[in-house]
Design an enzyme around this catalytic site. Structure first.
Site, PDB file in Angstrom:
ATOM      1  N   THR A 102     -52.499 -11.219   1.488  1.00  0.00           N
ATOM      2  CA  THR A 102     -51.258 -10.403   1.905  1.00  0.00           C
ATOM      3  C   THR A 102     -51.645  -9.232   2.833  1.00  0.00           C
ATOM      4  OG1 THR A 102     -51.676  -9.297  -0.250  1.00  0.00           O
ATOM      5  CG2 THR A 102     -50.074 -10.764  -0.354  1.00  0.00           C
TER       6      THR A 102
ATOM      7  N   ASN B 144     -58.658 -20.569  -7.855  1.00  0.00           N
ATOM      8  CA  ASN B 144     -58.884 -19.487  -7.059  1.00  0.00           C
ATOM      9  C   ASN B 144     -60.086 -18.617  -7.825  1.00  0.00           C
ATOM     10  OD1 ASN B 144     -58.195 -16.638  -6.329  1.00  0.00           O
ATOM     11  ND2 ASN B 144     -57.375 -17.714  -4.705  1.00  0.00           N
TER      12      ASN B 144
ATOM     13  N   LYS C  29     -53.808 -19.437 -10.429  1.00  0.00           N
ATOM     14  CA  LYS C  29     -53.939 -17.853 -10.140  1.00  0.00           C
ATOM     15  C   LYS C  29     -55.419 -17.414 -10.023  1.00  0.00           C
ATOM     16  CE  LYS C  29     -50.640 -15.680 -13.514  1.00  0.00           C
ATOM     17  NZ  LYS C  29     -50.569 -14.344 -13.323  1.00  0.00           N
ATOM     18  N   GLY C  30     -55.720 -16.239  -9.731  1.00  0.00           N
ATOM     19  CA  GLY C  30     -57.279 -15.884  -9.452  1.00  0.00           C
ATOM     20  C   GLY C  30     -57.676 -15.687 -10.528  1.00  0.00           C
TER      21      GLY C  30
ATOM     22  N   CYS D 291     -60.922  -8.801  -2.368  1.00  0.00           N
ATOM     23  CA  CYS D 291     -61.199  -7.914  -3.413  1.00  0.00           C
ATOM     24  C   CYS D 291     -62.301  -6.748  -3.252  1.00  0.00           C
ATOM     25  CB  CYS D 291     -62.098  -8.529  -4.691  1.00  0.00           C
ATOM     26  SG  CYS D 291     -60.605  -9.616  -5.530  1.00  0.00           S
TER      27      CYS D 291
ATOM     28  N   GLY E  89     -52.291  -6.743  -9.586  1.00  0.00           N
ATOM     29  CA  GLY E  89     -53.596  -6.521  -9.995  1.00  0.00           C
ATOM     30  C   GLY E  89     -54.435  -7.698 -10.347  1.00  0.00           C
ATOM     31  N   LEU E  90     -54.123  -8.845 -10.028  1.00  0.00           N
ATOM     32  CA  LEU E  90     -54.980  -9.970 -10.344  1.00  0.00           C
ATOM     33  C   LEU E  90     -54.999 -10.249 -11.886  1.00  0.00           C
ATOM     34  CD1 LEU E  90     -57.537  -9.327  -7.842  1.00  0.00           C
ATOM     35  CD2 LEU E  90     -56.045 -11.239  -7.613  1.00  0.00           C
TER      36      LEU E  90
ATOM     37  N   GLY F 118     -44.319 -13.376   2.462  1.00  0.00           N
ATOM     38  CA  GLY F 118     -43.089 -13.836   2.817  1.00  0.00           C
ATOM     39  C   GLY F 118     -42.791 -13.815   4.344  1.00  0.00           C
TER      40      GLY F 118
ATOM     41  N   ASN G  45     -61.367 -15.902  -3.037  1.00  0.00           N
ATOM     42  CA  ASN G  45     -60.587 -14.887  -2.604  1.00  0.00           C
ATOM     43  C   ASN G  45     -61.373 -13.671  -2.324  1.00  0.00           C
ATOM     44  OD1 ASN G  45     -58.778 -12.603  -2.103  1.00  0.00           O
ATOM     45  ND2 ASN G  45     -57.760 -12.909  -4.250  1.00  0.00           N
TER      46      ASN G  45
HETATM   47  C1  LIG Z   1     -47.315 -12.080  -6.773  1.00  0.00           C
HETATM   48  C2  LIG Z   1     -48.428 -12.718  -5.899  1.00  0.00           C
HETATM   49  C3  LIG Z   1     -49.678 -12.772  -6.447  1.00  0.00           C
HETATM   50  C4  LIG Z   1     -50.681 -13.296  -5.765  1.00  0.00           C
HETATM   51  N1  LIG Z   1     -51.858 -13.396  -6.418  1.00  0.00           N
HETATM   52  C5  LIG Z   1     -53.020 -14.040  -5.631  1.00  0.00           C
HETATM   53  C6  LIG Z   1     -54.103 -14.318  -6.258  1.00  0.00           C
HETATM   54  O1  LIG Z   1     -54.437 -14.212  -7.523  1.00  0.00           O
HETATM   55  N2  LIG Z   1     -55.227 -14.718  -5.406  1.00  0.00           N
HETATM   56  C7  LIG Z   1     -55.045 -14.854  -4.023  1.00  0.00           C
HETATM   57  O2  LIG Z   1     -55.918 -15.407  -3.288  1.00  0.00           O
HETATM   58  N3  LIG Z   1     -53.949 -14.698  -3.397  1.00  0.00           N
HETATM   59  C8  LIG Z   1     -52.863 -14.189  -4.198  1.00  0.00           C
HETATM   60  N4  LIG Z   1     -51.534 -13.909  -3.509  1.00  0.00           N
HETATM   61  C9  LIG Z   1     -51.365 -14.000  -2.215  1.00  0.00           C
HETATM   62  C10 LIG Z   1     -50.671 -15.592  -1.819  1.00  0.00           C
HETATM   63  O3  LIG Z   1     -51.516 -16.716  -2.214  1.00  0.00           O
HETATM   64  C11 LIG Z   1     -50.432 -15.664  -0.412  1.00  0.00           C
HETATM   65  O4  LIG Z   1     -51.638 -15.696   0.278  1.00  0.00           O
HETATM   66  C12 LIG Z   1     -49.631 -14.456   0.238  1.00  0.00           C
HETATM   67  O5  LIG Z   1     -48.843 -14.286  -0.341  1.00  0.00           O
HETATM   68  C13 LIG Z   1     -49.146 -14.932   1.601  1.00  0.00           C
HETATM   69  O6  LIG Z   1     -48.353 -16.272   1.538  1.00  0.00           O
HETATM   70  P1  LIG Z   1     -46.681 -16.401   1.332  1.00  0.00           P
HETATM   71  O7  LIG Z   1     -46.217 -15.460   2.339  1.00  0.00           O
HETATM   72  O8  LIG Z   1     -46.449 -17.844   1.373  1.00  0.00           O
HETATM   73  O9  LIG Z   1     -46.442 -15.793  -0.242  1.00  0.00           O
HETATM   74  C14 LIG Z   1     -50.550 -13.560  -4.424  1.00  0.00           C
HETATM   75  C15 LIG Z   1     -49.261 -13.492  -3.717  1.00  0.00           C
HETATM   76  C16 LIG Z   1     -48.233 -12.755  -4.504  1.00  0.00           C
HETATM   77  C17 LIG Z   1     -46.873 -12.577  -3.857  1.00  0.00           C
END
Ligand SMILES: Cc1cc2nc3c(=O)[nH]c(=O)nc-3n(C[C@H](O)[C@H](O)[C@H](O)COP(=O)(O)O)c2cc1C
Length: 325
Positions: free
Chosen positions: A215, A121, A66-67, A152, A93-94, A239, A149
């Site tokens: 995302t 991360n 997790k971040g 932000c 919200g990280l 997704g 990341n």
């Molecule tokens: C619930 C959730 C929490 C996420 N938290 C982080 C995060 O803390 N730091 C980060 O760099 N990316 C975070 N992401 C982004 C994912 O690591 C990834 O870049 C993104 O979801 C695209 O890949 P996917 O379609 O396989 O999920 C998060 C994604 C989701 C769905």
């Protein structure tokens, strides 16, 4: 580079051995050799320990934590995760326990798992925050790579997201590169006009790899209440819904730089991982798929090995950038 065909797959080699064990799945990301290109993505795999009983952590390439921020963060109000067509939106919200608790409580247990590869991360709302997180992580043995990341908001500069402004991104990546005693991979925001430019900025700043995509900024409205479906109003879309855009961006970014690229966005099957690698990725990350199936990362890693064997691909690294026109 083209993939080398080694003949039709029979399932057995000349000595009767299983060809599945013959495909070389090793890749090198940011100078670190991984046993598989398939990595669990940040924010979807906790601190790894939550998946210890479900996924063989030593069989996947690595996992991203997790971040981690300087101080613990509670995250946003609920609702903060919703389903959307072929994907999900989140504004978690990280939320995280903070870098100090991670180093003191999680890393000792992670170090006890043989073969696990940890990618930490890192995020912050100022460059100093990110540098401080990296300094704390530098003192913790057992971390392979830092993933920074860049999605932000930079509160010192009016809240503009680091990764959407080339100057801010360059300063962030340069300072973090200097602070980091481990390889630095910068994770790019897809909410930009030219992903190739942002990739080059990171390479110029000395990053040893980039990862993308994070995302996509999104909004969903409940038409009955006329209110946003996420309390934060906007959220990040992930997704399968984003996959073709992510594949295009990985291709553009990998064309723009020489450093390795970790590609992600909607990977749910081994074939999706192959698609990202053909587009130019050296490794892939799997995020949202773990919500539907907690074993997804391991299944995709095993599936990719089988895919290579059944398609006569001797080295998975030969797939990188092997798209034909
Ligand atoms: C619930 C959730 C929490 C996420 N938290 C982080 C995060 O803390 N730091 C980060 O760099 N990316 C975070 N992401 C982004 C994912 O690591 C990834 O870049 C993104 O979801 C695209 O890949 P996917 O379609 O396989 O999920 C998060 C994604 C989701 C769905």
């Amino acid at each position: 580079m083209r993939c080398q065909a080694v003949g039709r797959y029979t399932g057995r080699d000349a000595n009767g051995g299983d060809k599945l064990s013959k495909a070389d799945m090793r890749v090198t990301l940011a100078g670190v050799e991984l046993r598989s290109p398939v990595i669990a993505a940040s924010g979807t795999f906790g601190y790894g320990l939550e998946f210890e009983e479900i996924v063989s952590l030593e069989r996947i390439g690595a996992f991203v934590t997790k971040g981690l921020s300087r101080e613990p963060m509670a995250g946003n109000a609920s609702p903060r995760i919703i389903e959307s067509p072929a994907g999900m939106m989140n504004a978690v919200g990280l939320q995280n326990i903070g870098v100090h608790a991670f180093v003191e409580e999680k890393m000792p247990r992670l170090r006890g798992i043989p073969g696990v590869v940890v990618i930490a991360n890192v995020f912050g709302y100022t460059i100093e925050d990110c540098v401080e997180v990296i300094h704390v992580l530098n003192d913790a043995p057992g971390i392979a790579i830092y993933e920074l990341n860049a999605s932000c908001p930079n509160t010192s500069h009016g809240g503009m997201v680091f990764g959407t402004d080339p100057d801010s991104l360059y300063q962030l990546a340069t300072r973090c590169r200097h602070a980091a005693e481990r390889p630095l991979m910068v994770k790019l925001s897809p909410n930009v006009t030219s992903i190739g430019q942002m990739a080059r900025v990171c390479e110029d700043a000395g990053a040893q790899a980039i990862s993308l995509v994070n995302t996509f900024l999104a909004l969903a409205i409940d038409v009955e209440t006329r209110r946003p479906r996420i309390a934060n109003v906007t959220g990040g879309l992930s997704g399968p819904a984003i996959r073709p855009i992510a594949v295009r961006m990985v291709h553009e970014a990998s064309q723009a730089v020489k450093i390795p690229v970790a590609g992600m966005g909607g990977i749910t099957r081994a074939e999706d991982a192959v698609e990202f690698m053909l587009a130019g990725a050296t490794a892939v990350e799997v995020g949202t798929a773990s919500f539907a199936d907690p074993r997804a990362v391991e299944n995709i890693a095993n599936g990719l090995r089988r895919w290579c064997a059944s398609h006569g691909v001797a080295r998975v690294s030969d797939l990188t950038g092997a798209m034909e026109r």
